[in-house]
Write a protein that holds these residues in place. Structure first.
Motif, PDB file in Angstrom:
ATOM      1  N   VAL A   1       0.519  -1.442   0.157  1.00  0.00           N
ATOM      2  CA  VAL A   1      -0.019  -0.209  -0.312  1.00  0.00           C
ATOM      3  C   VAL A   1       1.073   0.811  -0.058  1.00  0.00           C
ATOM      4  O   VAL A   1       0.180   2.601  -0.340  1.00  0.00           O
ATOM      5  N   ARG A   2       2.139   1.231   0.285  1.00  0.00           N
ATOM      6  CA  ARG A   2       2.621   2.217   0.190  1.00  0.00           C
ATOM      7  C   ARG A   2       3.173   2.731  -1.163  1.00  0.00           C
ATOM      8  O   ARG A   2       3.242   4.337  -1.032  1.00  0.00           O
ATOM      9  N   GLY A   3       3.683   1.911  -2.192  1.00  0.00           N
ATOM     10  CA  GLY A   3       3.230   2.524  -3.247  1.00  0.00           C
ATOM     11  C   GLY A   3       2.149   3.380  -4.069  1.00  0.00           C
ATOM     12  O   GLY A   3       2.487   4.194  -3.908  1.00  0.00           O
ATOM     13  N   PRO A   4       1.043   2.257  -3.667  1.00  0.00           N
ATOM     14  CA  PRO A   4      -0.311   3.423  -3.940  1.00  0.00           C
ATOM     15  C   PRO A   4      -0.117   5.139  -3.366  1.00  0.00           C
ATOM     16  O   PRO A   4      -0.322   6.344  -4.027  1.00  0.00           O
ATOM     17  N   ILE A   5       0.827   5.245  -2.388  1.00  0.00           N
ATOM     18  CA  ILE A   5       0.013   6.067  -1.284  1.00  0.00           C
ATOM     19  C   ILE A   5       1.350   6.988  -1.264  1.00  0.00           C
ATOM     20  O   ILE A   5       1.073   8.311  -1.797  1.00  0.00           O
TER      21      ILE A   5
END
Length: 106
Positions: free
Chosen positions: A33-37
């Motif tokens: 989820v860090r990538g999309p955030i």
């Protein structure tokens, strides 16, 4: 792919719950989820992570791994919303607001 209105527009802010929603729990690897955030932040979208847990957990799972000026668009509302954190120019965690419950509320 076109999205149906009202989703087919630019969003200025995205806010969501952390534990049990974005990640299963505090022990989960948050890199998926860090990538999309981080992509949202780089596009100029404010991201607000909301959690009942303390800021150290979210910092360890998410924000510590994000670097750059776009990190200033990330906010963490923790401890059941009683504390709000942002990030200073160099990415340092900064307490922006804290509210202590009154005796009646507690």
């Amino acid at each position: 792919m076109r999205l149906e209105p009202p989703l087919d527009r630019r969003f200025r802010i995205v806010a969501f719950d952390w534990d049990g929603t974005a990640v299963a729990d505090r022990a989960e690897d948050a890199s998926p989820v860090r990538g999309p955030i981080e992509r949202l932040l780089r596009c100029g979208v404010f991201v607000v992570v909301i959690s009942g847990t303390n800021v150290r957990h979210i910092d360890a799972q998410l924000s510590r791994a994000i670097a750059g000026p776009h990190k200033r668009l990330l906010y963490l509302a923790t401890n059941r919303g009683s504390e709000v954190y942002g990030f200073a120019v160099h990415g340092d965690l900064a307490l922006l607001a804290r509210r202590v419950a009154t005796p009646e509320e507690a």
